[in-house]
Scaffold this active site. Sequence first.
Site, short mmCIF file in Angstrom:
data_model
loop_
_atom_site.label_atom_id
_atom_site.label_comp_id
_atom_site.label_asym_id
_atom_site.label_seq_id
_atom_site.Cartn_x
_atom_site.Cartn_y
_atom_site.Cartn_z
CE LYS A 90 31.84 33.34 52.77
NZ LYS A 90 31.00 32.60 51.86
CG ASP A 121 31.27 34.13 48.05
OD1 ASP A 121 32.39 34.11 47.89
OD2 ASP A 121 30.82 33.61 49.24
CE LYS A 170 28.77 38.45 51.63
NZ LYS A 170 28.20 37.27 50.57
#
Length: 253
Positions: free
Chosen positions: A170, A106, A202
Amino acid sequence: MDRVYESDEAVAQKAIGLLELTSLNLDDTTERIIALCERALTPVGNVAAVCVLPRFAGLARRTLDSLLAREVKVVAAVNFPNGGASVSAAESETHSAMLTGADEIDLVYPFHAHLSGDKTVGADMIAACRAKCGQRGLLTITLETGVLRDPQIIHQVCRTAIREGASFLKTSTGKQAAGTTSQAARILIEAIAEMGAQVGFKASGNVRTFDEARTYLDVVQRKFGPFWAEPTRVRLSGASLLDDLLAYLGVRP
């Protein structure tokens, strides 16, 4: 906003299977990460992933494997939380995390550099980290939408991230004063749709309750349909959401 009809119980059950439990604190300990991994296995099914700092990736993977939960992914958060502009530092973190046990990375997008006028470092960083993930590793790009703010800027960054090999987009780290919103989520989802719907989404930053989780799932399912909401396409990221979801299913945390 119109709601996609599903019972509360069905939504809570689905959300648990999409959940990415996080512990991303500077004072995290071995004991805290082991406890996080143990929480990932609930009486009503396992969560999708746990997200930890790179130094804990190996511990998380070993712990989940010892619990016979190989399907629960380990995500390592790199360039976290401030989204620095050093490509080499993010690349090194990614390489180390993948070697020690991370399944996914991430990467916090260098949002300050972008807002200061550097439109190339973000693409360079994503490409470098994508290469270090190899064929098997998924790469999430965290955009920090509450700081980027401008819908056009967010949309532009989304398209760049997708072109450079993102597996997920995200919304937020959850560490900035301005978190995510359903409007920001829709911008990400529109960009994903425009680019062929091959990249996942996300939600993170303001996803602490069942109602908040349902809002984001409704946005996704309204755009892509109910069958798109599965762990390789949708994640709900947070540290406190699980207890609320379990309560809807009558399970004591």
